[in-house]
Design a protein around this motif. Sequence first.
Motif, PDB file in Angstrom:
ATOM      1  N   ASN A   1      26.290  29.795  29.710  1.00 33.02           N
ATOM      2  CA  ASN A   1      27.346  30.363  30.548  1.00 33.02           C
ATOM      3  C   ASN A   1      27.449  31.873  30.352  1.00 33.02           C
ATOM      4  O   ASN A   1      27.574  32.627  31.322  1.00 33.02           O
ATOM      5  CB  ASN A   1      28.684  29.694  30.245  1.00 33.02           C
ATOM      6  CG  ASN A   1      29.793  30.187  31.158  1.00 33.02           C
ATOM      7  OD1 ASN A   1      29.554  30.522  32.308  1.00 33.02           O
ATOM      8  ND2 ASN A   1      30.996  30.231  30.644  1.00 33.02           N
ATOM      9  N   GLU A   2      27.388  32.328  29.117  1.00 32.06           N
ATOM     10  CA  GLU A   2      27.452  33.770  28.839  1.00 32.06           C
ATOM     11  C   GLU A   2      26.244  34.486  29.433  1.00 32.06           C
ATOM     12  O   GLU A   2      26.377  35.574  29.991  1.00 32.06           O
ATOM     13  CB  GLU A   2      27.527  34.010  27.330  1.00 32.06           C
ATOM     14  CG  GLU A   2      28.837  33.578  26.715  1.00 32.06           C
ATOM     15  CD  GLU A   2      28.809  33.572  25.209  1.00 32.06           C
ATOM     16  OE1 GLU A   2      29.884  33.760  24.599  1.00 32.06           O
ATOM     17  OE2 GLU A   2      27.728  33.378  24.601  1.00 32.06           O
TER      18      GLU A   2
ATOM     19  N   ARG B   1      26.747  34.896  33.195  1.00 34.82           N
ATOM     20  CA  ARG B   1      27.682  35.990  33.492  1.00 34.82           C
ATOM     21  C   ARG B   1      27.007  37.336  33.286  1.00 34.82           C
ATOM     22  O   ARG B   1      27.176  38.267  34.080  1.00 34.82           O
ATOM     23  CB  ARG B   1      28.929  35.870  32.612  1.00 34.82           C
ATOM     24  CG  ARG B   1      29.756  34.651  32.943  1.00 34.82           C
ATOM     25  CD  ARG B   1      31.088  34.569  32.220  1.00 34.82           C
ATOM     26  NE  ARG B   1      31.267  35.396  31.073  1.00 34.82           N
ATOM     27  CZ  ARG B   1      31.467  34.950  29.825  1.00 34.82           C
ATOM     28  NH1 ARG B   1      31.499  33.663  29.579  1.00 34.82           N
ATOM     29  NH2 ARG B   1      31.657  35.803  28.840  1.00 34.82           N
TER      30      ARG B   1
ATOM     31  N   ARG C   1      24.593  38.343  36.161  1.00 36.93           N
ATOM     32  CA  ARG C   1      25.256  38.929  37.334  1.00 36.93           C
ATOM     33  C   ARG C   1      25.536  40.413  37.120  1.00 36.93           C
ATOM     34  O   ARG C   1      25.362  41.227  38.029  1.00 36.93           O
ATOM     35  CB  ARG C   1      26.550  38.180  37.649  1.00 36.93           C
ATOM     36  CG  ARG C   1      26.307  36.807  38.210  1.00 36.93           C
ATOM     37  CD  ARG C   1      27.539  36.231  38.864  1.00 36.93           C
ATOM     38  NE  ARG C   1      28.667  36.101  37.959  1.00 36.93           N
ATOM     39  CZ  ARG C   1      29.181  34.946  37.540  1.00 36.93           C
ATOM     40  NH1 ARG C   1      28.652  33.815  37.946  1.00 36.93           N
ATOM     41  NH2 ARG C   1      30.221  34.926  36.742  1.00 36.93           N
TER      42      ARG C   1
ATOM     43  N   ASP D   1      34.264  38.892  34.406  1.00 41.54           N
ATOM     44  CA  ASP D   1      33.317  38.021  33.712  1.00 41.54           C
ATOM     45  C   ASP D   1      33.315  38.230  32.197  1.00 41.54           C
ATOM     46  O   ASP D   1      32.644  37.493  31.479  1.00 41.54           O
ATOM     47  CB  ASP D   1      31.896  38.234  34.244  1.00 41.54           C
ATOM     48  CG  ASP D   1      31.632  37.452  35.514  1.00 41.54           C
ATOM     49  OD1 ASP D   1      32.299  36.422  35.723  1.00 41.54           O
ATOM     50  OD2 ASP D   1      30.761  37.862  36.293  1.00 41.54           O
TER      51      ASP D   1
END
Length: 85
Positions: A28-29, A32, A35, A63
């Motif tokens: 997940n990190e 983020r 992006r 984020d």
Amino acid sequence: MSPDRAPRRSQVVLVEPALSQLEKLTANETHRLDRAIVAISVKPELGIPVPDTLLRDYVDDVDGVRVIYYVTALREITIVAYVEA
């Protein structure tokens, strides 16, 4: 008439400290962070200049991502020195 083109992206290179930090991030990190790096590659002036250096500091509060980087003179390569997610 020439077709509209998307903004040209610079090539992004992560140096050793950033690579080491990247290895510690969760999926997940990393998503983020990806992006944020894409945004910087398209628009390198997003980050705030760090006084008395060539570095720029980009923080995405939505984020929760921070990237320290600099852009080569021809704006073709963005060198990422630090990541935080």
